[in-house]
Design an enzyme around this catalytic site. Structure first.
Site, PDB file in Angstrom:
ATOM      1  N   GLY A  88     -17.162 -32.465  -3.693  1.00  0.00           N
ATOM      2  CA  GLY A  88     -18.306 -32.321  -3.978  1.00  0.00           C
ATOM      3  C   GLY A  88     -18.835 -30.718  -3.827  1.00  0.00           C
ATOM      4  N   GLY A  90     -19.629 -27.890  -2.088  1.00  0.00           N
ATOM      5  CA  GLY A  90     -19.620 -27.779  -0.549  1.00  0.00           C
ATOM      6  C   GLY A  90     -20.181 -26.369  -0.253  1.00  0.00           C
ATOM      7  N   ARG A  91     -20.426 -25.401  -1.338  1.00  0.00           N
ATOM      8  CA  ARG A  91     -20.949 -24.350  -1.292  1.00  0.00           C
ATOM      9  C   ARG A  91     -21.823 -23.895  -2.383  1.00  0.00           C
ATOM     10  NH1 ARG A  91     -16.702 -19.850  -2.991  1.00  0.00           N
ATOM     11  NH2 ARG A  91     -15.457 -21.047  -4.120  1.00  0.00           N
ATOM     12  N   LYS A 111     -24.242 -20.499  -6.109  1.00  0.00           N
ATOM     13  CA  LYS A 111     -22.976 -20.615  -5.339  1.00  0.00           C
ATOM     14  C   LYS A 111     -22.752 -19.776  -4.346  1.00  0.00           C
ATOM     15  CE  LYS A 111     -18.409 -20.978  -7.255  1.00  0.00           C
ATOM     16  NZ  LYS A 111     -17.317 -20.728  -8.053  1.00  0.00           N
ATOM     17  N   GLY A 124     -19.637 -22.902   3.433  1.00  0.00           N
ATOM     18  CA  GLY A 124     -20.557 -23.160   2.388  1.00  0.00           C
ATOM     19  C   GLY A 124     -21.096 -21.641   1.619  1.00  0.00           C
ATOM     20  N   ARG A 174     -25.098 -19.378 -11.148  1.00  0.00           N
ATOM     21  CA  ARG A 174     -24.189 -19.972 -12.300  1.00  0.00           C
ATOM     22  C   ARG A 174     -25.281 -20.808 -13.285  1.00  0.00           C
ATOM     23  NH1 ARG A 174     -18.520 -22.331 -11.172  1.00  0.00           N
ATOM     24  NH2 ARG A 174     -19.570 -24.079 -10.035  1.00  0.00           N
ATOM     25  N   ASP A 250     -11.451 -31.303 -10.684  1.00  0.00           N
ATOM     26  CA  ASP A 250     -12.987 -30.941 -10.356  1.00  0.00           C
ATOM     27  C   ASP A 250     -13.115 -29.665 -11.114  1.00  0.00           C
ATOM     28  OD1 ASP A 250     -10.782 -30.304  -8.400  1.00  0.00           O
ATOM     29  OD2 ASP A 250     -12.377 -29.033  -7.464  1.00  0.00           O
ATOM     30  N   ASN A 251     -12.261 -28.860 -11.540  1.00  0.00           N
ATOM     31  CA  ASN A 251     -12.631 -27.644 -12.386  1.00  0.00           C
ATOM     32  C   ASN A 251     -12.375 -28.025 -13.631  1.00  0.00           C
ATOM     33  OD1 ASN A 251     -12.997 -26.533  -9.935  1.00  0.00           O
ATOM     34  ND2 ASN A 251     -10.881 -25.717  -9.691  1.00  0.00           N
ATOM     35  N   ASP A 260     -15.188 -22.400 -13.020  1.00  0.00           N
ATOM     36  CA  ASP A 260     -14.681 -22.107 -12.012  1.00  0.00           C
ATOM     37  C   ASP A 260     -13.573 -21.025 -11.991  1.00  0.00           C
ATOM     38  OD1 ASP A 260     -15.713 -22.807  -9.744  1.00  0.00           O
ATOM     39  OD2 ASP A 260     -14.598 -24.770  -9.568  1.00  0.00           O
TER      40      ASP A 260
HETATM   41  P1  AMP Z   1     -12.861 -24.628  -5.510  1.00  0.00           P
HETATM   42  O1  AMP Z   1     -11.615 -24.251  -4.991  1.00  0.00           O
HETATM   43  O2  AMP Z   1     -14.090 -23.626  -5.635  1.00  0.00           O
HETATM   44  O3  AMP Z   1     -12.901 -25.401  -6.900  1.00  0.00           O
HETATM   45  O4  AMP Z   1     -13.672 -25.555  -4.569  1.00  0.00           O
HETATM   46  C1  AMP Z   1     -12.800 -26.891  -4.083  1.00  0.00           C
HETATM   47  C2  AMP Z   1     -13.637 -27.488  -3.064  1.00  0.00           C
HETATM   48  O5  AMP Z   1     -13.920 -26.966  -2.079  1.00  0.00           O
HETATM   49  C3  AMP Z   1     -15.198 -27.700  -3.762  1.00  0.00           C
HETATM   50  O6  AMP Z   1     -15.535 -29.193  -3.300  1.00  0.00           O
HETATM   51  C4  AMP Z   1     -15.732 -26.666  -2.789  1.00  0.00           C
HETATM   52  O7  AMP Z   1     -17.282 -27.008  -2.579  1.00  0.00           O
HETATM   53  C5  AMP Z   1     -15.118 -26.617  -1.585  1.00  0.00           C
HETATM   54  N1  AMP Z   1     -15.456 -25.203  -0.889  1.00  0.00           N
HETATM   55  C6  AMP Z   1     -14.689 -24.065  -1.578  1.00  0.00           C
HETATM   56  N2  AMP Z   1     -15.140 -23.059  -0.738  1.00  0.00           N
HETATM   57  C7  AMP Z   1     -16.007 -23.559   0.170  1.00  0.00           C
HETATM   58  C8  AMP Z   1     -16.642 -22.912   1.357  1.00  0.00           C
HETATM   59  N3  AMP Z   1     -16.707 -21.669   1.570  1.00  0.00           N
HETATM   60  N4  AMP Z   1     -17.455 -23.807   2.036  1.00  0.00           N
HETATM   61  C9  AMP Z   1     -17.494 -25.147   1.813  1.00  0.00           C
HETATM   62  N5  AMP Z   1     -16.744 -25.805   0.909  1.00  0.00           N
HETATM   63  C10 AMP Z   1     -15.937 -25.072   0.117  1.00  0.00           C
HETATM   64 MG    MG Z   2     -14.242 -25.917  -8.166  1.00  0.00          MG
END
Ligand code: AMP
Ligand code: MG
Length: 492
Positions: A88, A90-91, A111, A124, A174, A250-251, A260
């Site tokens: 989900g 997360g940030r 983001k 986040g 974004r 998820d990407n 992403d």
């Molecule tokens: P990503 O690697 O950017 O595709 O992120 C993978 C997952 O980790 C997603 O659910 C993001 O929302 C979560 N995520 C990445 N960085 C953070 C962060 N700094 N705080 C909270 N969630 C994060």
């Molecule tokens: Mg991602």
């Protein structure tokens, strides 16, 4: 200044279990880095208003724009092959959607806008470096003609984020055709929530594959459509030497856009095994493995859609297999077509793929720079005077000569004027890509010296990747030995 964003939020009208509603978390001292004026206008937003203090408050999450219904989207995903049933946003927070002047509906998402119920242990937030990186590379991809999410704006937060060290924070705005991912389908499928899978599929069809709705088998047509767009997308990546780096489910966007930009990179010298991501230990997402992974990700989508594909498991499986079987030929056709264009061929001869691969093999053996080689080849297509530059790119200069003789023989079978051929080749073989070492340099200036000049200039260069830009040759050059970037980081 009054900021009017013409929101029309369809995702927020989906059932509650698709997201968590919440506002962004305000930041201490936001400052605008840049607004993408052209994109703002395309979206029907006044760029001046967006760059005003009221606009910056919205772009930093300190104010919620009128009509915005902020939410964090739920999704799951396979990361490096392992399934996480809940990831989900997360940030990230979806502010809402706008229908642009071109009639296309697009998401506007912040983001780095603070913790959400999906943050797990994360803060986040986003560091400034990755924000600038995504801005540069997503806009470069767009200018290169690759479907991609876009950059509407970037701000600094006036706060520090803790990573390996303390780093200045940033927030990225974004724009995407949507943020529906393969992992969004997996989220509901993993919970056995077939009703939600169907609602999401109907929504994605209406938004991205309207033609599928009218076909007799809408879900099959939907899967076929996603398969085709991913095949085409990954072929385009390969034509440009792009390595996504984190092709997790998820990407993988259902719309067919590249999404992403974490540890992604463009390769300098050609190597199909090239990996840059610091966390990709086994080369799962290596340059040449991207088609295989694309297929793997689409297989996960087909699994999530199975109950929609047929009245019983057996028929659903048969439909899924048939649809997935379309990936390899679609990818191969797109890849071969693009390679032919890169070497200047208008037609299609049986031997063309072998000819193109002959060049790639030579490039690999001679650690020739991928982008420079194809760009120099445009010149060589206009006449043998161009061969000098080609020879210089290969360690073994004679290697090119033998290949060039075969190539010229093939070119001579097509009745195309040399200048026309050169122009056609220059329209697919860029002079400028976001080379890693320059990306790192401009980020370094911004992060350590708060000098955004190099970032702005690089962005300008990358906006016209197919034009020779006199005076800006250094941006086209591969790294000097000391400048070479060996690893890229997610920076999350
Ligand atoms: P990503 O690697 O950017 O595709 O992120 C993978 C997952 O980790 C997603 O659910 C993001 O929302 C979560 N995520 C990445 N960085 C953070 C962060 N700094 N705080 C909270 N969630 C994060
Ligand atoms: Mg991602």
């Amino acid at each position: 200044m009054n900021v009017r964003i013409p929101f029309d939020n369809s995702y927020a009208r989906l059932p509650d279990r698709f997201y968590a509603r919440l506002n962004p978390t305000p930041v201490a001292a936001p400052r605008l880095i840049r607004v993408n004026r052209g994109l703002a206008e395309e979206l029907g937003i006044d760029p001046e208003a967006l760059a005003s203090p009221e606009g910056v408050a919205i772009l930093s999450g300190n104010a919620v724009a009128e009509g915005s219904e902020p939410l964090a989207q739920a999704y799951a995903g396979h990361q490096f092959g392992g399934f996480s049933p809940q990831l989900g946003d997360g940030r990230a927070i979806l502010l809402g959607e706008v229908v642009g002047r071109d009639g296309r509906r697009r998401d506007i998402q912040l983001k780095g806008s603070g913790a959400t119920p999906f943050s797990r242990r994360g803060d986040g937030r986003a560091a400034l470096g990755p924000v600038l990186r995504e801005y540069l590379i997503s806009e470069a991809m767009t200018a290169l003609g690759v479907p991609s999410t876009r950059a509407l704006a970037a701000v600094t937060t006036g706060e520090m984020v803790r990573r390996d060290t303390m780093l200045p924070g940033g927030i990225f705005t974004r724009v995407a055709a949507s943020h529906i991912r393969v992992g969004t389908f997996q989220y509901f499928a993993a919970r056995g929530d077939q009703e939600a899978v169907r609602i999401l599929a109907d929504y994605a069809i209406a938004r991205h594959y309207p033609d599928a709705a009218g076909s007799g088998r809408p879900y099959r047509a939907f899967l076929d459509g996603v398969v085709a767009r991913q095949a085409d997308l990954i072929a385009q990546w390969l034509h440009l030497g792009f390595i996504h780096g984190v092709m997790n489910t998820d990407n993988t966007a259902i719309s067919g856009e590249t999404i992403d930009y974490g540890p992604c990179a463009f390769m300098d010298h050609y190597d199909s095994r090239a990996v840059f991501s610091s966390i990709d230990y086994q080369g799962r997402y290596a340059y040449g493995n991207q088609p295989n992974i694309g297929f793997w990700n689409l297989t996960r989508l087909a699994e999530a859609l199975l109950p929609l594909l047929g009245p019983d498991e057996e028929s659903g499986l048969a439909e899924a297999k048939e649809s997935l079987a379309g990936f390899a030929p679609r990818f191969q056709a797109a890849y071969d077509r693009g390679l032919r264009r890169k070497i200047g061929l208008a037609g299609d001869d049986e031997s063309d793929t072998a000819l193109a691969h002959g060049l790639l093999t030579l490039m690999a053996e001679n650690t020739a720079d991928f982008t420079l080689t194809f760009r120099a080849l445009c010149e060589a297509a206009a006449g043998p005077e161009g061969d000098k530059a080609m020879h210089a790119l290969f360690k073994d200069g004679s290697a090119y000569g033998a290949w060039a003789a075969r190539w010229r023989a093939r070119l001579s079978t097509e009745d195309v004027a040399p200048e026309g051929r050169q122009a056609a080749m220059q329209s697919v073989n860029p002079a400028f890509i976001p080379r890693n070492h320059i990306v790192e340099q401009v980020i370094e200036s911004a992060v350590t010296a708060e000098d955004f000049g190099p970032f702005d200039e690089f962005l300008e260069v990358l906006a016209r990747p197919f034009d020779d830009q006199p005076g800006r040759e250094r941006y086209a050059l591969p790294p000097a030995p000391g400048e070479r970037v060996l690893q890229t980081f997610c920076g999350t």
